[in-house]
Motif scaffolding. Structure first.
Motif, PDB file in Angstrom:
ATOM      1  N   PHE B  68       0.828  -1.207   0.000  1.00 24.64           N
ATOM      2  CA  PHE B  68       0.000   0.000   0.000  1.00 24.64           C
ATOM      3  C   PHE B  68       0.862   1.256   0.000  1.00 24.64           C
ATOM      4  CE2 PHE B  68      -1.719   3.201   3.010  1.00 24.64           C
ATOM      5  CZ  PHE B  68      -2.655   3.766   2.163  1.00 24.64           C
ATOM      6  N   VAL B  69       1.890   1.246   0.846  1.00 22.26           N
ATOM      7  CA  VAL B  69       2.747   2.434   0.929  1.00 22.26           C
ATOM      8  C   VAL B  69       3.466   2.672  -0.398  1.00 22.26           C
ATOM      9  CG1 VAL B  69       4.783   3.404   2.036  1.00 22.26           C
ATOM     10  CG2 VAL B  69       3.052   2.264   3.411  1.00 22.26           C
ATOM     11  N   ILE B  70       4.021   1.590  -0.966  1.00 19.66           N
ATOM     12  CA  ILE B  70       4.780   1.746  -2.216  1.00 19.66           C
ATOM     13  C   ILE B  70       3.873   2.232  -3.339  1.00 19.66           C
ATOM     14  CG2 ILE B  70       6.048   0.475  -3.990  1.00 19.66           C
ATOM     15  CD1 ILE B  70       7.146  -1.248  -1.642  1.00 19.66           C
ATOM     16  N   ILE B  71       2.696   1.595  -3.436  1.00 21.76           N
ATOM     17  CA  ILE B  71       1.773   2.026  -4.494  1.00 21.76           C
ATOM     18  C   ILE B  71       1.316   3.457  -4.245  1.00 21.76           C
ATOM     19  CG2 ILE B  71      -0.562   1.643  -5.392  1.00 21.76           C
ATOM     20  CD1 ILE B  71       0.042  -1.286  -5.368  1.00 21.76           C
ATOM     21  N   GLY B  72       1.143   3.786  -2.953  1.00 20.61           N
ATOM     22  CA  GLY B  72       0.774   5.162  -2.643  1.00 20.61           C
ATOM     23  C   GLY B  72       1.814   6.154  -3.136  1.00 20.61           C
ATOM     24  N   ILE B  73       3.098   5.761  -3.028  1.00 19.25           N
ATOM     25  CA  ILE B  73       4.158   6.685  -3.451  1.00 19.25           C
ATOM     26  C   ILE B  73       4.258   6.744  -4.973  1.00 19.25           C
ATOM     27  CG2 ILE B  73       6.643   7.115  -3.399  1.00 19.25           C
ATOM     28  CD1 ILE B  73       6.620   5.787  -0.597  1.00 19.25           C
ATOM     29  N   ILE B  74       4.323   5.567  -5.594  1.00 24.85           N
ATOM     30  CA  ILE B  74       4.593   5.583  -7.041  1.00 24.85           C
ATOM     31  C   ILE B  74       3.326   5.530  -7.875  1.00 24.85           C
ATOM     32  CG2 ILE B  74       6.866   4.508  -6.717  1.00 24.85           C
ATOM     33  CD1 ILE B  74       5.625   1.919  -7.788  1.00 24.85           C
ATOM     34  N   GLY B  75       2.166   5.351  -7.226  1.00 21.93           N
ATOM     35  CA  GLY B  75       0.906   5.190  -7.960  1.00 21.93           C
ATOM     36  C   GLY B  75       0.693   6.179  -9.097  1.00 21.93           C
ATOM     37  N   PRO B  76       0.761   7.480  -8.808  1.00 20.17           N
ATOM     38  CA  PRO B  76       0.499   8.464  -9.860  1.00 20.17           C
ATOM     39  C   PRO B  76       1.439   8.326 -11.058  1.00 20.17           C
ATOM     40  CG  PRO B  76       0.432   9.504  -7.728  1.00 20.17           C
ATOM     41  CD  PRO B  76       0.906   8.110  -7.502  1.00 20.17           C
ATOM     42  N   TRP B  77       2.639   7.800 -10.823  1.00 24.55           N
ATOM     43  CA  TRP B  77       3.579   7.691 -11.948  1.00 24.55           C
ATOM     44  C   TRP B  77       3.347   6.443 -12.781  1.00 24.55           C
ATOM     45  CZ3 TRP B  77       7.117   9.009  -7.480  1.00 24.55           C
ATOM     46  CH2 TRP B  77       7.155  10.411  -7.310  1.00 24.55           C
ATOM     47  N   ILE B  78       2.894   5.352 -12.145  1.00 28.02           N
ATOM     48  CA  ILE B  78       2.723   4.126 -12.932  1.00 28.02           C
ATOM     49  C   ILE B  78       1.316   4.013 -13.497  1.00 28.02           C
ATOM     50  CG2 ILE B  78       4.498   2.822 -11.692  1.00 28.02           C
ATOM     51  CD1 ILE B  78       2.143   1.387 -10.239  1.00 28.02           C
ATOM     52  N   ALA B  79       0.436   4.950 -13.133  1.00 24.80           N
ATOM     53  CA  ALA B  79      -0.928   4.857 -13.646  1.00 24.80           C
ATOM     54  C   ALA B  79      -0.911   5.001 -15.174  1.00 24.80           C
ATOM     55  CB  ALA B  79      -1.792   5.954 -13.035  1.00 24.80           C
ATOM     56  N   PRO B  80      -1.700   4.146 -15.855  1.00 26.08           N
ATOM     57  CA  PRO B  80      -1.690   4.208 -17.325  1.00 26.08           C
ATOM     58  C   PRO B  80      -2.185   5.558 -17.855  1.00 26.08           C
ATOM     59  CG  PRO B  80      -3.306   2.617 -16.512  1.00 26.08           C
ATOM     60  CD  PRO B  80      -2.502   3.043 -15.349  1.00 26.08           C
ATOM     61  N   HIS B  81      -3.129   6.165 -17.153  1.00 24.39           N
ATOM     62  CA  HIS B  81      -3.637   7.456 -17.595  1.00 24.39           C
ATOM     63  C   HIS B  81      -3.649   8.416 -16.429  1.00 24.39           C
ATOM     64  CE1 HIS B  81      -4.884   5.767 -21.401  1.00 24.39           C
ATOM     65  NE2 HIS B  81      -5.442   4.765 -20.744  1.00 24.39           N
ATOM     66  N   SER B  82      -3.795   9.712 -16.729  1.00 27.08           N
ATOM     67  CA  SER B  82      -3.945  10.669 -15.654  1.00 27.08           C
ATOM     68  C   SER B  82      -5.338  10.496 -15.035  1.00 27.08           C
ATOM     69  CB  SER B  82      -3.763  12.083 -16.189  1.00 27.08           C
ATOM     70  OG  SER B  82      -4.202  12.998 -15.223  1.00 27.08           O
ATOM     71  N   TYR B  83      -5.493  11.008 -13.811  1.00 25.24           N
ATOM     72  CA  TYR B  83      -6.793  10.809 -13.145  1.00 25.24           C
ATOM     73  C   TYR B  83      -7.915  11.571 -13.833  1.00 25.24           C
ATOM     74  CZ  TYR B  83      -5.953  15.399 -11.143  1.00 25.24           C
ATOM     75  OH  TYR B  83      -5.724  16.728 -10.999  1.00 25.24           O
ATOM     76  N   ASP B  84      -7.574  12.608 -14.602  1.00 25.42           N
ATOM     77  CA  ASP B  84      -8.657  13.344 -15.256  1.00 25.42           C
ATOM     78  C   ASP B  84      -8.781  12.989 -16.739  1.00 25.42           C
ATOM     79  OD1 ASP B  84      -6.335  14.465 -16.021  1.00 25.42           O
ATOM     80  OD2 ASP B  84      -6.856  16.531 -15.491  1.00 25.42           O
ATOM     81  N   PHE B  85      -8.064  11.942 -17.142  1.00 26.12           N
ATOM     82  CA  PHE B  85      -8.184  11.485 -18.527  1.00 26.12           C
ATOM     83  C   PHE B  85      -9.500  10.736 -18.690  1.00 26.12           C
ATOM     84  CE2 PHE B  85      -7.842   7.877 -21.395  1.00 26.12           C
ATOM     85  CZ  PHE B  85      -7.465   8.484 -22.578  1.00 26.12           C
ATOM     86  N   SER B  86     -10.227  11.065 -19.744  1.00 28.78           N
ATOM     87  CA  SER B  86     -11.498  10.373 -19.976  1.00 28.78           C
ATOM     88  C   SER B  86     -11.472   9.735 -21.359  1.00 28.78           C
ATOM     89  CB  SER B  86     -12.657  11.357 -19.875  1.00 28.78           C
ATOM     90  OG  SER B  86     -13.808  10.808 -20.467  1.00 28.78           O
ATOM     91  N   TYR B  87     -11.787   8.449 -21.402  1.00 33.49           N
ATOM     92  CA  TYR B  87     -11.842   7.766 -22.697  1.00 33.49           C
ATOM     93  C   TYR B  87     -12.903   8.412 -23.589  1.00 33.49           C
ATOM     94  CZ  TYR B  87      -8.826   3.857 -21.360  1.00 33.49           C
ATOM     95  OH  TYR B  87      -7.760   3.095 -21.000  1.00 33.49           O
ATOM     96  N   ILE B  88     -13.974   8.870 -22.933  1.00 31.86           N
ATOM     97  CA  ILE B  88     -15.057   9.453 -23.732  1.00 31.86           C
ATOM     98  C   ILE B  88     -14.587  10.723 -24.419  1.00 31.86           C
ATOM     99  CG2 ILE B  88     -17.350  10.482 -23.619  1.00 31.86           C
ATOM    100  CD1 ILE B  88     -17.928   8.652 -21.254  1.00 31.86           C
ATOM    101  N   MET B  89     -13.912  11.564 -23.619  1.00 25.63           N
ATOM    102  CA  MET B  89     -13.423  12.811 -24.200  1.00 25.63           C
ATOM    103  C   MET B  89     -12.359  12.541 -25.254  1.00 25.63           C
ATOM    104  SD  MET B  89     -15.074  15.126 -22.511  1.00 25.63           S
ATOM    105  CE  MET B  89     -14.298  16.689 -22.174  1.00 25.63           C
ATOM    106  N   ALA B  90     -11.511  11.536 -24.992  1.00 26.47           N
ATOM    107  CA  ALA B  90     -10.388  11.295 -25.885  1.00 26.47           C
ATOM    108  C   ALA B  90     -10.829  10.652 -27.196  1.00 26.47           C
ATOM    109  CB  ALA B  90      -9.349  10.414 -25.192  1.00 26.47           C
ATOM    110  N   THR B  91     -11.775   9.716 -27.122  1.00 23.42           N
ATOM    111  CA  THR B  91     -12.138   8.984 -28.331  1.00 23.42           C
ATOM    112  C   THR B  91     -13.485   9.422 -28.883  1.00 23.42           C
ATOM    113  OG1 THR B  91     -13.198   7.277 -27.016  1.00 23.42           O
ATOM    114  CG2 THR B  91     -10.875   6.958 -27.551  1.00 23.42           C
TER     115      THR B  91
END
Lengths: 332, 377
Positions: B68-91
């Motif tokens: 949990f701690v490790i994912i908490g630290i690196i989570g935002p960097w390894i996430a495939p998309h940004s948190y405000d990325f929307s497939y609907i908006m993108a495609t």
């Protein structure tokens, strides 16, 4: 061999009353306590368990544990000839006296040391807090000297040890060296040897005696052991149920006891020289101090009790040079 | 002397030995002779890890908790998309990506009603939860410890006043009190963030959000502040109890007689001696904070823009009846795993910190004197 005369007072206890406010009632632990400790002497207080010895010694540094309270009285400490009433000082002023001028050695060395710190740390800590040493480095050097002085074997190694790594005698030596670390003027030792082996006891008593002689300390020793009294002291106060019943030079107490309680106490101790057939215990038990007996507190157990003993409290009267007794037998 | 240190070892023990050897090496870099002086302490550390190695539950808890701690630290960097990325908006494919089930076209765990990637939201959310724990616990615990120590040490009127104050806080259910505080605080905190460039950049980097969204972190921050207020009474109570117990020891009286100041006695002597139970409670509370924070953000809702686990569950719960389970189940699992991990670890930590367990482990795995050379020394 007559005991030397000490004239300059170091600490004077006047008319001290200490009560413990418990749920069961008010325990009148100490009443009407008056005595003086002179500079350079070895003063002893002896009595049964629960007679108020430890409480008296704590009152000297104003550390009577709760729920105990010093109800009235004065503890006058002479600092460079100037009298100070310890009971009226602020906590901050008291801290300067405690540990620096009046040091306290507790009864049980196994619990008197913080288990989480090395004994070196604990010795240096008090010196740092009282600005006796400049820094920790100097402090540790001094700690080694102190431990050597109290005859701790291998002091360079021992200062790195934790309390649980030492034997009982070594721990008590460590406690004594903490007490000595700031070169106090009065050393209060509350049954310093009662939890130790007889051989270790003898060594430690000899050590205390040497320290008193070499450093000009004043020793206030608390014990229940008449043997220790005979060995160590210049003057003795015999305590019974919160009262001083007899106060005299040590030879007087043993040769010429005046109070029936002191006589009983001496008969209850084996004496290898005198060929007594059996030891005589003092009949009865110590009174409940919530409801102390009226008059003389010893009268229910006293073989010489008379009517006046049950009614009125006897005064402390002088029966010889420096020999005081609180008993109606000698009061008239 | 080395003969009695031959232990029957498992694979993990070699790991932990190596770990401790490494730590000792680092300390020796700064302090020479440290290893030699503290030999018994190092041995205790080693036995503690052996005790941990023999408790599968503890290991599992530690792995989950550290995960949990490790994912908490690196989570935002390894996430495939940004948190405000929307497939609907993108495609532009609304039908396909509106509440898409797990596995649909790149969205491993599915998407939410705005077409956002659920996996990315969870990874970002781990950072928010981690920050909540990191910000709540040290401060809440410090307040609690100080109040408890002072109350327990001085006793009498001080104790009475401080403990009645604690009672007042304990009298309200923590969650409700926190809810009240956080809803009252949100506006003010948002205002403070809006006015300070520094706060904006600090918060956006701490919580892994874009600076534009720093304002939207205000509800989470208000929850954190609210949790400070409700978190200390438990620690104050416990510390006071432990202090009362510890105060009876002769060494406390002795240090008083030696003229040590009260703060020195409290913080130098009493506190270190009672720290064990406090550390255990802290470990158990890491899970507690995650859970409470998620619960509060669930109740407060409205944090659509910030990827908070509780808020995701809340937003997804309205679609649960339509059979869109993934919006509730996956964040729920994330909360469950991180809370469970720290709870399990805390439980076994209690055993590890108990010297008796260490002795029995030592006794159990100690081999009789080996004739061949042991690998130690």
């Amino acid at each position: 061999m007559s005991s030397p005369q000490f004239r300059e007072p170091l600490i004077e206890v006047k008319d001290l009353y200490v009560y413990f406010y418990t749920y069961a009632g008010v325990v009148k632990a100490i009443e009407d306590m008056t005595f003086t400790i002179y500079k350079g002497e070895k003063f002893c207080m002896v009595g049964e368990t629960g007679c108020g010895k430890s409480v008296t010694s704590r009152a000297l540094a104003n550390i009577v544990p709760s729920p105990g309270r010093i109800v009235k009285g004065k503890v006058i400490y002479y600092r460079d000839g100037k009298p100070i009433n310890i009971l009226e000082l602020s906590e901050e002023q008291l801290r300067e006296i405690r540990g620096k001028e009046i040091a306290y050695i507790v009864q049980d060395p196994s619990s008197a040391l913080d288990p989480l710190y090395t004994i070196g740390y604990q010795i240096v800590e008090t010196m740092i807090d009282h600005y006796t040493v400049k820094d920790w480095k100097e402090g540790y050097k001094r700690a080694v000297e102190l431990l050597r002085e109290v005859l701790m074997p291998d002091p360079e190694q021992r200062i790195k040890n934790y309390p649980h790594e030492l034997s009982g005698g070594q721990r008590q030596r460590a406690v004594i060296s903490i007490g000595l670390s700031n070169m106090p003027r009065l050393l209060i030792a509350d049954e310093p040897t009662s939890s130790l082996d007889v051989t270790v006891q003898a060594q430690l008593l000899e050590l205390l005696r040497r320290l008193v002689r070499e450093h000009g300390l004043t020793l206030f020793l608390i014990t229940h052991d008449m043997g220790v009294v005979a060995e160590m002291c210049d003057r003795v106060a015999v305590l019974y149920a919160g009262n001083i019943v007899e106060l005299a030079p040590v030879d007087e107490i043993f040769k010429n006891p005046k109070h029936p309680y002191t006589m009983g106490l001496l008969r209850a101790v084996p004496n290898p020289q005198a060929d007594i057939e059996k030891l005589e215990p003092i009949p009865g038990t110590i009174p409940n101090l919530i409801y102390p007996p009226p008059g003389c507190r010893f009268h229910p157990r006293c073989p010489f009790a008379r009517d006046v003993c049950k009614r009125e409290k006897p005064p402390l009267v002088e029966v010889g040079p420096g020999h005081y007794v609180r008993c109606w037998l000698h009061a008239e | 002397m080395s003969a009695e240190e031959v232990y029957e070892k498992k694979i993990l023990d070699r790991f932990s030995d190596a770990l401790i050897a490494f730590i000792v090496k680092i300390i020796t870099l700064f302090k020479k002779d440290w290893a030699k002086k503290n030999k018994s302490r190092i041995d205790e550390w080693r036995l503690m890890l052996y005790a941990l190695n023999r408790s599968p539950i503890g290991i599992a808890g530690l792995v989950l908790g550290l995960g949990f701690v490790i994912i908490g630290i690196i989570g935002p960097w390894i996430a495939p998309h940004s948190y405000d990325f929307s497939y609907i908006m993108a495609t532009g494919k609304f039908k396909e990506y509106y509440l898409a089930p797990p596995g649909t076209g790149g969205a491993l765990l599915g998407t939410d009603d705005l077409g956002r990637d659920l996996l990315s939201l969870l990874l970002y959310g781990a950072r928010v939860s981690l920050m909540a724990t990191v910000l709540v616990l040290p401060i809440g615990i410090t307040i609690g410890i100080i109040i408890g120590l002072v109350a327990g040490y001085y006793g009498g009127a001080v104790d009475e006043i401080l403990m009645r104050l604690t009672d007042v806080f304990l009298a309200f259910p923590g969650l409700i009190l926190a809810l009240a505080f956080s809803s009252a605080l949100t506006q003010r905190i948002a205002l403070a963030i809006a006015h300070s460039q520094f706060l904006t950049s600090l918060i956006s980097s701490l919580f892994g959000v874009k600076p534009v969204d720093a304002l939207n972190v205000a509800p989470v921050l208000s929850i954190i502040v609210a949790l400070w207020i409700v978190w200390w009474p438990g620690y104050a109570r416990m510390t006071r109890g432990l202090t009362l117990q510890e105060k009876n020891n002769v060494y406390v009286e002795a240090s008083k007689a030696l003229g040590l100041s009260s703060p020195a006695i409290m913080f130098r002597h009493i506190l270190p001696n009672i720290l064990g139970p406090i550390i255990v409670m802290m470990t158990l509370d890491i899970g507690g904070v995650i859970l409470t924070e998620a619960g509060l953000s669930f109740l407060m809702g409205a944090m659509v823009k910030i990827p908070d686990w509780g808020a995701i569950v809340q937003a997804g719960s309205q679609y649960l009846v339509q059979g869109k389970w993934w919006l509730v189940i996956f964040p729920g699992l994330a909360i469950l795993i991180s809370v469970l991990g720290w709870n399990l670890f805390g439980d076994s930590l209690r055993d590890i910190l108990d010297p008796r367990t260490r002795r029995s482990i030592e006794f159990k795995i100690k081999k009789k004197k080996k004739m061949e050379e042991g690998e130690e020394q």
